[in-house]
Design a protein around this motif. Sequence first.
Motif, mmCIF file in Angstrom:
data_model
loop_
_atom_site.group_PDB
_atom_site.id
_atom_site.type_symbol
_atom_site.label_atom_id
_atom_site.label_comp_id
_atom_site.label_asym_id
_atom_site.label_seq_id
_atom_site.Cartn_x
_atom_site.Cartn_y
_atom_site.Cartn_z
ATOM 1 N N PRO A 117 -5.916 2.536 -0.083
ATOM 2 C CA PRO A 117 -6.004 1.842 1.159
ATOM 3 C C PRO A 117 -6.964 1.076 1.036
ATOM 4 O O PRO A 117 -6.936 -0.431 2.470
ATOM 5 N N ASP A 118 -8.440 1.717 1.325
ATOM 6 C CA ASP A 118 -9.516 0.764 0.914
ATOM 7 C C ASP A 118 -9.956 0.155 0.033
ATOM 8 O O ASP A 118 -10.230 -1.192 0.498
ATOM 9 N N PHE A 121 3.014 -0.932 4.281
ATOM 10 C CA PHE A 121 2.782 -0.237 3.954
ATOM 11 C C PHE A 121 4.074 0.948 3.889
ATOM 12 O O PHE A 121 4.954 1.234 4.396
ATOM 13 N N GLY A 157 1.951 5.507 2.285
ATOM 14 C CA GLY A 157 0.712 4.275 2.641
ATOM 15 C C GLY A 157 1.062 4.383 4.135
ATOM 16 O O GLY A 157 0.154 3.741 5.145
ATOM 17 N N THR A 210 -7.463 2.657 10.262
ATOM 18 C CA THR A 210 -6.750 2.176 10.680
ATOM 19 C C THR A 210 -7.484 1.131 11.630
ATOM 20 O O THR A 210 -6.959 -0.320 12.050
ATOM 21 N N ASN A 268 -1.853 5.491 7.081
ATOM 22 C CA ASN A 268 -2.506 4.177 7.711
ATOM 23 C C ASN A 268 -2.550 3.799 8.725
ATOM 24 O O ASN A 268 -3.262 3.164 9.596
ATOM 25 N N TYR A 292 -8.032 -2.925 1.625
ATOM 26 C CA TYR A 292 -8.758 -3.757 2.454
ATOM 27 C C TYR A 292 -9.310 -4.196 2.079
ATOM 28 O O TYR A 292 -9.537 -5.658 2.654
ATOM 29 N N ILE A 310 0.930 -1.157 0.052
ATOM 30 C CA ILE A 310 -0.047 -0.030 -0.316
ATOM 31 C C ILE A 310 0.862 1.180 -0.089
ATOM 32 O O ILE A 310 1.780 1.393 1.100
ATOM 33 N N TRP A 314 -8.095 -2.079 9.436
ATOM 34 C CA TRP A 314 -6.662 -2.838 9.788
ATOM 35 C C TRP A 314 -6.162 -3.438 10.825
ATOM 36 O O TRP A 314 -5.881 -4.538 10.975
ATOM 37 N N PRO A 331 -4.386 7.261 3.827
ATOM 38 C CA PRO A 331 -6.093 7.006 3.678
ATOM 39 C C PRO A 331 -7.008 8.760 3.410
ATOM 40 O O PRO A 331 -6.296 9.554 4.123
#
Length: 130
Positions: free
Chosen positions: A17-18, A39, A43, A61, A46, A21, A7, A64, A11
């Motif tokens: 990031p979405d 990350f 990234g 956050t 996040n 996920y 990533i 995750w 965010p």
Amino acid sequence: MKFGILINEGPYQHQAPDSAYQFTKAALEKGHEIFRVFFYHDGVNNATRLAVPPQDDRNITTQWQALAKEYNLDLVVCIAAAQRRGLLDENEAKRNSKDADNIAEGFRISGLGQLIEAGIQSDRLVVFGD
């Protein structure tokens, strides 16, 4: 299939990031393995425990963190990218004479070797963001 996830975006500024996920969650629910989530670049943002999104917005956050706890995921934050952006764990805060840390529980800071290992050990390394 075994996936490594990379990533590169933070965010609330990018869809990456979405999407990462949702992809990771779906892959796990289908029985696939996630070797590591790494990350990098923005990234790393996040992984901050200090973000407070509005109550009617998702908290990436904590999403995750919950997924990592449920599936025992390895959430790794690049140390160089994290330090540039002021994201520190307890050890890095002490080492750099800072009075606080701000990495969220469930994430850990490490080096790019962890990304290389994820690429080697996984069948596919899926990249989210530029």
